[in-house]
Write a protein that holds these residues in place. Structure first.
Motif, short mmCIF file in Angstrom:
data_model
loop_
_atom_site.label_atom_id
_atom_site.label_comp_id
_atom_site.label_asym_id
_atom_site.label_seq_id
_atom_site.Cartn_x
_atom_site.Cartn_y
_atom_site.Cartn_z
N VAL A 1 0.87 -1.22 0.03
CA VAL A 1 0.22 0.08 -0.06
C VAL A 1 0.88 1.30 0.03
O VAL A 1 1.79 1.39 0.97
N LEU B 1 2.71 2.41 -8.88
CA LEU B 1 1.68 1.49 -9.28
C LEU B 1 1.71 1.07 -10.57
O LEU B 1 1.27 -0.03 -11.02
N ASP C 1 0.58 -2.24 -4.79
CA ASP C 1 -0.74 -2.69 -5.35
C ASP C 1 -1.82 -1.78 -5.57
O ASP C 1 -2.70 -1.72 -6.15
N VAL C 2 -1.85 -0.98 -4.39
CA VAL C 2 -2.93 0.00 -4.21
C VAL C 2 -2.40 1.27 -3.62
O VAL C 2 -1.43 1.42 -2.85
N SER C 3 -2.87 2.59 -4.02
CA SER C 3 -2.61 3.77 -3.45
C SER C 3 -3.57 4.68 -3.16
O SER C 3 -4.76 4.56 -3.50
N ARG D 1 -9.50 4.28 -10.49
CA ARG D 1 -9.70 4.86 -9.18
C ARG D 1 -11.03 5.27 -8.83
O ARG D 1 -12.19 5.19 -9.65
N MET E 1 -9.05 5.57 -3.78
CA MET E 1 -8.07 4.34 -3.82
C MET E 1 -7.96 4.03 -5.44
O MET E 1 -8.49 4.26 -6.23
N TYR F 1 -5.62 1.90 -8.27
CA TYR F 1 -5.10 0.59 -8.37
C TYR F 1 -4.98 0.28 -10.02
O TYR F 1 -5.66 0.70 -10.63
N GLN G 1 -6.07 -7.13 -11.28
CA GLN G 1 -5.97 -7.24 -10.06
C GLN G 1 -5.46 -8.61 -9.49
O GLN G 1 -6.20 -9.64 -10.13
N LEU H 1 -5.53 -8.23 -4.01
CA LEU H 1 -6.04 -6.80 -4.06
C LEU H 1 -7.31 -6.99 -4.18
O LEU H 1 -8.07 -6.24 -3.49
N THR H 2 -7.94 -7.83 -4.75
CA THR H 2 -9.41 -7.79 -5.13
C THR H 2 -10.13 -8.08 -3.46
O THR H 2 -11.16 -7.48 -3.29
N LEU I 1 -9.87 -4.80 -1.66
CA LEU I 1 -10.74 -3.64 -2.12
C LEU I 1 -12.12 -3.82 -1.86
O LEU I 1 -12.61 -2.99 -1.04
#
Length: 297
Positions: free
Chosen positions: A95, A136, A142-144, A157, A269, A271, A275, A279-280, A283
């Protein structure tokens, strides 16, 4: 040799009865007998001594039982691990965020996710906004969590939470006694800004000032929001900041809301479209967690 052979062998070795082993395996006796004969033929040795009254393991059978159990345990462990990875129950999640994001619900979100999914290794990477986008795109993270991320065809996003912008003022500022301040009233002040080259959010705040009728006179630019209060306290001017950053206020600095319509500091979020299972799952968990968090605000 197949896992089926080992499963049948272990059942017979533990039951020492073709009838009981067949019942345990939910098959009839003839297929069980045939599978054991096939296994013995492949190994080139007798595993069971059979009489009209009982079944006994041979010395070779006793030795093979330990190996068979070990192989089956390894196969079951591999299946469990692969299934967990496929379901996003294990693995790693990286993250990216600026440090000030942890003043909002992000820290609580990650802590609860770690509690619910202890097999996931979570890495938190503090980065400037532009560095997060690069990370990313290169799959380094994986996610920001970003404020006003720029559009990118390779990235998705979605709004994580909404937040207004307010202003930090020195305690003795002429507007300190106000409950809320119009952005246009800050036209005479120097402004401490987040670094413009790193942040689309900082550029957005500058444009908001221009729309309010003035070009902000920027005295200093910083990377992190928590540096704003120190510079405001030192006399460099005022600083526009998300409301969550007001948690960093200090005796010589005060935080005031802006008169609506105020600039927004909404967090997204961000990404990649492709995915991973981890990550899925994250989220999905984050959406539920943040929805509950918003309902309590």
């Amino acid at each position: 040799m197949e896992l089926r052979h080992l499963r049948y062998f272990i059942a017979l070795a533990e039951e020492l009865s073709f009838t009981a082993a067949a019942q345990r395996l939910h098959i009839s006796q003839p297929p069980l007998s045939q599978q054991i004969r096939d296994l013995e033929h492949e190994l080139g040795t007798v595993l069971f001594l059979r009489t009209s009254r009982k079944v006994m393991l041979t010395e070779a059978g006793t030795a093979f039982l330990a190996h068979a159990r070990s192989i089956m345990a390894s196969a079951e462990l591999a299946a469990t691990q692969v299934k967990a990875i496929g379901q996003g129950m294990t693995g790693a999640l990286n993250v990216a965020a600026t440090g000030s994001m942890l003043l909002g619900p992000l820290a609580a979100l990650m802590a609860e996710y770690q509690r619910r999914f202890p097999a996931i290794v979570i890495g938190l990477h503090e980065m400037a906004p532009d560095a997060q986008l690069t990370a990313l795109l290169t799959r380094a993270v994986d996610v920001s969590f970003l404020r006003l991320p720029p559009a990118d065809a390779e990235l998705t996003r979605e709004t994580a939470w909404r937040e207004p912008v307010g202003v930090f003022l020195p305690a003795g500022h002429r507007l300190a006694g106000r409950g809320a301040i119009a952005l246009s009233e800050l036209s005479e002040d120097g402004h401490v800004f987040l670094r413009l080259r790193d942040s689309t959010f900082a550029d957005y705040l500058r444009k908001c000032c221009i729309e309010a009728g003035f070009m902000p006179r920027i005295t200093q630019q910083v990377i992190e929001a928590y540096s704003l209060t120190s510079l405001v306290a030192a006399g460099f001017g005022v600083a526009l900041a998300p409301r969550s950053v007001s948690a960093l206020s200090r005796p010589e600095v005060i935080y005031r809301d802006l008169v609506p319509p105020a600039p927004a500091a909404d967090v997204s979020m961000v990404y990649a479209r492709d995915q991973s299972p981890v990550l899925t799952r994250f989220l999905s968990f984050a959406r539920r967690f943040l929805a509950e968090w918003r309902a309590k605000q």
